[in-house]
Motif scaffolding. Structure first.
Motif, mmCIF file in Angstrom:
data_model
loop_
_atom_site.group_PDB
_atom_site.id
_atom_site.type_symbol
_atom_site.label_atom_id
_atom_site.label_comp_id
_atom_site.label_asym_id
_atom_site.label_seq_id
_atom_site.Cartn_x
_atom_site.Cartn_y
_atom_site.Cartn_z
ATOM 1 N N ALA A 214 -26.923 18.047 -1.170
ATOM 2 C CA ALA A 214 -25.921 17.032 -0.836
ATOM 3 C C ALA A 214 -24.638 17.656 -0.281
ATOM 4 O O ALA A 214 -24.033 17.133 0.670
ATOM 5 C CB ALA A 214 -25.603 16.191 -2.071
ATOM 6 N N GLN A 215 -24.207 18.790 -0.842
ATOM 7 C CA GLN A 215 -22.994 19.433 -0.331
ATOM 8 C C GLN A 215 -23.220 20.034 1.053
ATOM 9 O O GLN A 215 -22.305 20.086 1.873
ATOM 10 C CB GLN A 215 -22.513 20.503 -1.307
ATOM 11 C CG GLN A 215 -22.072 19.944 -2.652
ATOM 12 C CD GLN A 215 -21.282 20.946 -3.466
ATOM 13 O OE1 GLN A 215 -20.168 21.307 -3.119
ATOM 14 N NE2 GLN A 215 -21.866 21.410 -4.574
ATOM 15 N N ASP A 216 -24.450 20.464 1.312
ATOM 16 C CA ASP A 216 -24.747 21.000 2.630
ATOM 17 C C ASP A 216 -24.822 19.900 3.689
ATOM 18 O O ASP A 216 -24.606 20.161 4.877
ATOM 19 C CB ASP A 216 -26.054 21.795 2.600
ATOM 20 C CG ASP A 216 -25.874 23.147 1.930
ATOM 21 O OD1 ASP A 216 -24.725 23.625 1.858
ATOM 22 O OD2 ASP A 216 -26.878 23.727 1.472
ATOM 23 N N VAL A 217 -25.133 18.668 3.283
ATOM 24 C CA VAL A 217 -25.069 17.546 4.219
ATOM 25 C C VAL A 217 -23.640 17.416 4.740
ATOM 26 O O VAL A 217 -23.403 17.218 5.946
ATOM 27 C CB VAL A 217 -25.526 16.236 3.552
ATOM 28 C CG1 VAL A 217 -25.287 15.048 4.482
ATOM 29 C CG2 VAL A 217 -27.002 16.307 3.178
ATOM 30 N N ALA A 218 -22.660 17.567 3.839
ATOM 31 C CA ALA A 218 -21.261 17.513 4.255
ATOM 32 C C ALA A 218 -20.907 18.690 5.151
ATOM 33 O O ALA A 218 -20.111 18.547 6.100
ATOM 34 C CB ALA A 218 -20.354 17.480 3.022
ATOM 35 N N ASN A 219 -21.476 19.870 4.864
ATOM 36 C CA ASN A 219 -21.218 21.031 5.728
ATOM 37 C C ASN A 219 -21.787 20.827 7.128
ATOM 38 O O ASN A 219 -21.171 21.217 8.126
ATOM 39 C CB ASN A 219 -21.825 22.285 5.096
ATOM 40 C CG ASN A 219 -21.065 22.743 3.861
ATOM 41 O OD1 ASN A 219 -19.848 22.571 3.782
ATOM 42 N ND2 ASN A 219 -21.761 23.307 2.895
ATOM 43 N N ILE A 220 -22.970 20.215 7.190
ATOM 44 C CA ILE A 220 -23.560 19.880 8.490
ATOM 45 C C ILE A 220 -22.666 18.882 9.227
ATOM 46 O O ILE A 220 -22.408 19.002 10.427
ATOM 47 C CB ILE A 220 -24.983 19.319 8.310
ATOM 48 C CG1 ILE A 220 -25.931 20.426 7.807
ATOM 49 C CG2 ILE A 220 -25.510 18.715 9.605
ATOM 50 C CD1 ILE A 220 -27.308 19.928 7.407
ATOM 51 N N GLY A 221 -22.170 17.897 8.489
ATOM 52 C CA GLY A 221 -21.275 16.908 9.088
ATOM 53 C C GLY A 221 -19.995 17.517 9.609
ATOM 54 O O GLY A 221 -19.502 17.151 10.685
ATOM 55 N N ARG A 222 -19.427 18.467 8.856
ATOM 56 C CA ARG A 222 -18.197 19.133 9.305
ATOM 57 C C ARG A 222 -18.446 19.866 10.626
ATOM 58 O O ARG A 222 -17.621 19.813 11.538
ATOM 59 C CB ARG A 222 -17.698 20.111 8.245
ATOM 60 C CG ARG A 222 -16.589 21.030 8.753
ATOM 61 C CD ARG A 222 -16.200 22.052 7.705
ATOM 62 N NE ARG A 222 -15.342 21.464 6.697
ATOM 63 C CZ ARG A 222 -15.022 22.061 5.551
ATOM 64 N NH1 ARG A 222 -15.513 23.255 5.282
ATOM 65 N NH2 ARG A 222 -14.223 21.471 4.686
ATOM 66 N N TRP A 223 -19.593 20.563 10.707
ATOM 67 C CA TRP A 223 -19.886 21.295 11.931
ATOM 68 C C TRP A 223 -20.062 20.333 13.113
ATOM 69 O O TRP A 223 -19.579 20.591 14.214
ATOM 70 C CB TRP A 223 -21.148 22.134 11.753
ATOM 71 C CG TRP A 223 -21.446 22.978 12.945
ATOM 72 C CD1 TRP A 223 -20.900 24.188 13.264
ATOM 73 C CD2 TRP A 223 -22.340 22.652 14.010
ATOM 74 N NE1 TRP A 223 -21.401 24.639 14.461
ATOM 75 C CE2 TRP A 223 -22.286 23.718 14.944
ATOM 76 C CE3 TRP A 223 -23.182 21.579 14.269
ATOM 77 C CZ2 TRP A 223 -23.041 23.737 16.108
ATOM 78 C CZ3 TRP A 223 -23.936 21.581 15.434
ATOM 79 C CH2 TRP A 223 -23.864 22.647 16.327
ATOM 80 N N CYS A 224 -20.727 19.201 12.874
ATOM 81 C CA CYS A 224 -20.934 18.229 13.949
ATOM 82 C C CYS A 224 -19.613 17.580 14.389
ATOM 83 O O CYS A 224 -19.431 17.269 15.567
ATOM 84 C CB CYS A 224 -21.908 17.150 13.498
ATOM 85 S SG CYS A 224 -23.608 17.725 13.310
#
Length: 424
Positions: A214-224
């Motif tokens: 779940a925290q990596d979903v946010a990291n992916i979102g930050r990069w996008c």
């Protein structure tokens, strides 16, 4: 797509040392490491040398079998060390962070998620748990919104303030398949991806599903959203041997030395060598205390880990151990009186009064044969025969493994026939 499911079978381990709900910022540590052995099926090809200057998100190692897959540097800085083990196996690439932070920006677009993105390694593919193959079409992408491991972080608390990044990450993942956001209630392993997939949409032979922390979903979102590669995690740090259990905000692969210095009750640790008295040592575990990896005090956080546990090394043996009532020892099988106490707490629905236990690493005896008592089935949440499957795995009978795994489908179909007849 959001789901709320309830798992009945399982077992929660009441491990002492629950972290306080306070987050300390530790994103400015000096050293980080990428650890290829943490990634299932990854055969690393080293892309840098000691002394090289790198930028956050820049590939450090590449998969020999699929050059599209790589592990990036978590920070900008200098490659400090390349650590190898037996037969020159690559264990770690250590990066000393530099004075400034900037992200690797060789990609033409950050708005779409591809295997060229530095966040791609965060997506796992089942049934094998490797990095997702870009050529595969997953039947679904699963995100667990509740980690049920002992002392695991509260994900709602960890993601507070990152809601926009999380939604952007979900949107990026939806370009590949339906994203299932699942909050599972029940005892451990209710929150494990394997349990969730088995409950919602079991994998058949030849099929694939992807999963993301779940925290990596946010990291992916930050990069996008920004093009910035900053693999941030809020980790829980606790356990019976932790001095002051708390939450820490770190970057993936951070050196844990400063956390160890703050949490170790005995600062003379951590010598994992048996040359010293184990009772004066503490075992530091990166990841779940049930399945994590023991590391040194100046070791590094695992690639996918979001918790660190401090447990006393056990070499102390109780006088007349198993003959004593055992009120301070956890027991699932009611070997000790504590087993009856736990059931009493559940009966009167006072879970907040449930005791916690100061577990150590004692195994309470020598290595013994695994006895088939039926206890495994009582806590196993899948509709398969676990012991028979384990036996098939031990002898390497692949066909029997597949047949036993398919029993789940057979049982479900039979139950559905019975349900239809009962409601006819």
């Amino acid at each position: 797509m959001r789901h709320d499911i309830k798992i009945k079978k399982g077992l929660d381990i009441p491990l002492g040392g629950i972290p306080e709900r306070e987050i300390l910022d530790l994103r400015a540590v000096e050293r980080y490491a990428v650890k290829p052995p943490d990634v299932v099926g990854f055969t690393p090809r080293l892309l840098v040398a000691e002394g090289d200057t790198v930028i956050a998100g820049q590939p450090l190692v590449q998969d020999k079998r699929d050059e599209r897959l790589f592990l990036p540097s978590p920070v900008s800085g200098t490659v400090e060390a390349i650590v190898r083990g037996e037969k020159r196996k690559l264990l770690e690439v250590v990066v000393a962070s530099g004075p400034s932070y900037s992200s690797y920006s060789s990609y033409s677009s950050c708005s779409s998620l591809t295997s060229e993105a530095p966040v791609w390694w965060m997506i796992k593919e089942r049934p094998f748990g490797s990095i997702a193959n870009p050529d595969h079409k997953p039947k679904g992408i699963f995100v667990s919104l509740r980690d049920t491991n002992p002392l695991a972080p509260d994900l709602d608390f960890a993601l507070k303030g990152r809601e926009q990044e999380f939604e952007a990450g979900v949107k990026a993942l939806e370009t590949f398949s339906t994203v299932h956001l699942v909050k599972a209630e029940g005892p451990h392993p209710a929150g494990n991806i394997g349990t969730i997939v088995a409950a919602l949409d079991p994998i058949n032979k030849g099929e694939y599903v992807w999963s993301v922390n779940a925290q990596d979903v946010a990291n992916i979102g930050r990069w996008c959203l920004t093009g910035e590669y900053k693999p941030e995690r809020v980790i829980s740090v606790g356990g019976p041997a932790a001095k002051s259990p708390k939450y820490y905000r770190v970057l993936c692969g951070a050196c844990l030395q400063r956390i160890s210095e703050a949490q170790l009750i005995d600062p003379s640790y951590p010598r994992l060598s048996r040359e010293t008295r184990a009772s004066r040592e503490t075992r530091i575990i990166s990841g779940s205390p049930l399945s994590g990896t023991a590391i040194k005090a100046d070791g590094f956080l695992g690639m996918y880990d979001q918790q660190v546990c401090f447990i006393e090394e056990g070499d102390k043996y109780d006088f007349m151990g198993w003959l004593m009532p055992g009120l301070k020892k956890f027991s699932f099988s009611k070997t000790f009186l504590s087993g009856f106490l736990v059931n009493l707490v559940k009966l009167v629905k006072l879970d907040k009064l449930a005791p916690s236990y100061n577990f150590n690493t004692n195994v309470h005896g020598s290595v013994r044969p695994f006895l088939f008592t039926g206890s495994f089935e009582k806590v196993f949440p899948f509709d398969i025969y676990p012991l028979q499957l384990i036996k098939a795995c031990i002898v390497g009978d692949v066909e029997l493994q597949e047949k036993l795994a398919e029993i789940q489908t057979i049982i479900r179909e039979a139950l559905e026939v019975l349900r239809k007849e009962a409601t006819a």
